[in-house]
Write an enzyme that holds these catalytic residues in place. Structure first.
Site, PDB file in Angstrom:
ATOM      1  N   ASN A 112      39.287  42.134  47.551  1.00  0.00           N
ATOM      2  CA  ASN A 112      39.043  42.905  46.338  1.00  0.00           C
ATOM      3  C   ASN A 112      37.665  42.543  45.815  1.00  0.00           C
ATOM      4  O   ASN A 112      37.393  41.374  45.536  1.00  0.00           O
ATOM      5  CB  ASN A 112      40.108  42.576  45.283  1.00  0.00           C
ATOM      6  CG  ASN A 112      39.839  43.270  43.967  1.00  0.00           C
ATOM      7  OD1 ASN A 112      39.173  44.298  43.923  1.00  0.00           O
ATOM      8  ND2 ASN A 112      40.354  42.705  42.879  1.00  0.00           N
ATOM      9  N   GLY A 113      36.787  43.535  45.698  1.00  0.00           N
ATOM     10  CA  GLY A 113      35.441  43.277  45.195  1.00  0.00           C
ATOM     11  C   GLY A 113      34.391  43.938  46.052  1.00  0.00           C
ATOM     12  O   GLY A 113      34.655  44.873  46.808  1.00  0.00           O
ATOM     13  N   TYR A 252      40.097  48.636  30.935  1.00  0.00           N
ATOM     14  CA  TYR A 252      40.599  49.813  31.646  1.00  0.00           C
ATOM     15  C   TYR A 252      41.441  49.546  32.883  1.00  0.00           C
ATOM     16  O   TYR A 252      42.496  50.133  33.066  1.00  0.00           O
ATOM     17  CB  TYR A 252      39.402  50.704  32.016  1.00  0.00           C
ATOM     18  CG  TYR A 252      39.741  51.847  32.925  1.00  0.00           C
ATOM     19  CD1 TYR A 252      40.530  52.901  32.471  1.00  0.00           C
ATOM     20  CD2 TYR A 252      39.293  51.880  34.242  1.00  0.00           C
ATOM     21  CE1 TYR A 252      40.864  53.952  33.311  1.00  0.00           C
ATOM     22  CE2 TYR A 252      39.617  52.930  35.081  1.00  0.00           C
ATOM     23  CZ  TYR A 252      40.405  53.964  34.613  1.00  0.00           C
ATOM     24  OH  TYR A 252      40.740  54.994  35.437  1.00  0.00           O
TER      25      TYR A 252
END
Length: 470
Positions: A112-113, A252
């Protein structure tokens, strides 16, 4: 707001488990809880102690997997991934986890990233004979691990981590070992939990709740955790660490029921709404939030001002994903299909519309128009984050200033473009105060780069879009 209609998307979610007889099934449910972090592809790799098995595909988790797939995914440990394509683009070849086989063993990676020096490393590796099977920056790490001269796998991984820059939460698994690492700035969330005797790792704590695991602790920035049948060990692979967790996780991305670095997301968003009300009050009859991620901030704004909160917009949960539409006109039609104003709530009313952020502005303009068509006499737009004026290079698909409306227009110009009566954003000070992280430094341990242009890592020239190169 819905990621696929908004144009603001996070790259992916990671889940891993070690020491459970139903590892693949547990991972499936974990990925379900992380579906909001990526909707383009999903995959699971399992180990039975002797071999790695994989299944992955394009689509949502329940589209990629059915009960028949799990007969092929037997094992005591697994890593899983849901993906939204940013670096490297989409396609099945870039779906993760990535699985590599050699003559001696296998290696699977979920990430992730985004690595800001991936292109530079790829050029270097290709000049030394490496051949890449995908366009994902994650594959670079596999090549670095395999090329390392260190004998122990942990040291090979640490050596690879010393060469990469950017945002990363890694789950790396072989036949008999699981390794987890978080970048030295902790740009992405990653937590460790327990499910009976099994260890669980996930991008968000909501995954623990779904599978019945208990939260143990956050993975520390610059930490490498190794899990095998003998237990768990931990060491710091980067001594100079400075937390800079992505602010958009609180604003968000993350689910409201998740805790990010031990701060509840719903509570943080509600506090942001209260801060917004203090900074930018307005006379109105009703407050409403754009579903889903803006609801918490709208409740906070309403509580602070005393204006009633109402469900002024409904999300249709049975419409296909609109990000696949080929034109802006069809994407805007997708917005209308996804969201519907509640005429009985907004008709004849002065409405405060709370949203969490504005990226390109097209969705906000469409929503303001819908509220007016439903009879709202005034529409006052309030945004529970500062203006996004700078691109993100850490795994969010805003790679150029050209596509960011706040980077090219004043607040008054944006107000006119979206047709609102008034428009106001939360200040950066209000953002850090509202989230409530410890005052470690001026940024309170958060990455504020998309608001300030001050990046916590070096940004490599070949990472920049030509429009943004000076």
């Amino acid at each position: 707001m819905l990621a696929e209609i908004k144009g603001l998307n996070e790259e992916c979610g990671v889940f891993a488990i070690w020491g459970h007889k139903d590892a693949a099934q547990i991972t499936y449910y974990g990925l379900h809880s992380l579906q909001h972090r990526g909707q383009e592809g999903a995959g699971i790799v399992v180990t039975d102690g002797e071999k790695l098995s994989i299944h992955k595909g394009l689509g949502l988790v329940n589209e990629v997997f059915d009960s028949s797939k799990f007969t092929e995914l037997y094992g005591k440990a697994a890593i899983g991934h849901v993906r939204y394509a940013t670096a490297g683009g989409g396609g099945l070849v870039n779906c993760q986890p990535l699985l590599f086989q050699s003559q001696t063993d296998g290696l699977s990676i979920a990430h992730n990233g985004n690595l800001v020096n991936a292109n530079a490393l790829k050029h270097q590796l290709e000049s030394q004979g490496s051949i890449f099977q995908s366009t994902s920056d994650t594959e670079v790490v596999a090549h670095l691990i395999k090329r390392s001269v260190y004998p122990r796998l942990e040291d090979k991984f640490k050596n690879a981590l010393s060469m990469i820059k950017g945002a990363y939460a890694f789950a790396v698994m072989t036949e008999n070992k699981l390794m987890v690492a978080l970048d030295p700035n902790g740009l992405r969330p990653l937590s460790l939990g327990r499910l009976g005797d099994a260890y669980v790792v996930a991008s968000e704590t909501c995954a623990f709740d779904i599978v019945g695991a208990t939260f143990e602790r956050e993975v520390k920035p610059g930490e490498l955790i190794v899990i095998d049948d003998n237990g768990i060990t931990s060491e710091m692979f980067a001594r100079s660490t400075s937390r800079a967790i992505c602010s958009m996780e609180y604003i968000y991305f993350a689910r409201p029921d998740s805790n990010v670095d031990e701060i509840n997301v719903h509570t943080a968003r509600k506090s942001l709404g209260k801060q917004l009300a203090i900074e930018s009050p307005i006379e109105a009859d009703v407050v409403t939030g754009v579903p889903d991620s803006s609801i918490s901030a709208a409740i906070g704004y309403a509580e602070q001002t005393g204006i009633p909160y109402e469900l002024g917009m409904i999300k249709n949960r049975y419409v296909g994903r609109t990000f696949i539409q080929p034109s802006q006109e069809l994407r805007e039609q997708g917005v209308k299909m996804k969201l519907s104003p509640v005429r009985g709530v907004v008709e004849g009313k002065r409405v405060v519309m709370i949203d969490d952020s504005i990226v390109r502005g097209t969705t906000s303009r469409r929503i303001v128009k819908m509220l007016r068509e439903a009879g709202a006499t005034e529409v006052h737009v309030r945004i529970s984050s500062p203006p996004i004026t700078n691109p993100c290079f850490y795994g969010i698909d805003t790679s150029t200033t050209e596509e960011l409306i706040a980077s090219n227009h004043s607040i008054e110009e944006m107000r006119e473009m979206m047709g609102a009566d008034t428009l106001a954003f939360l200040s950066i000070e209000g953002l850090t105060q509202g989230i409530g992280r410890p005052d470690e430094d001026a940024n309170c341990g958060q990455c504020l780069a998309c608001f300030t242009g001050q990046y916590p890592t070096e940004i490599y020239p070949d990472t920049l879009h030509p429009h943004d190169k000076s």
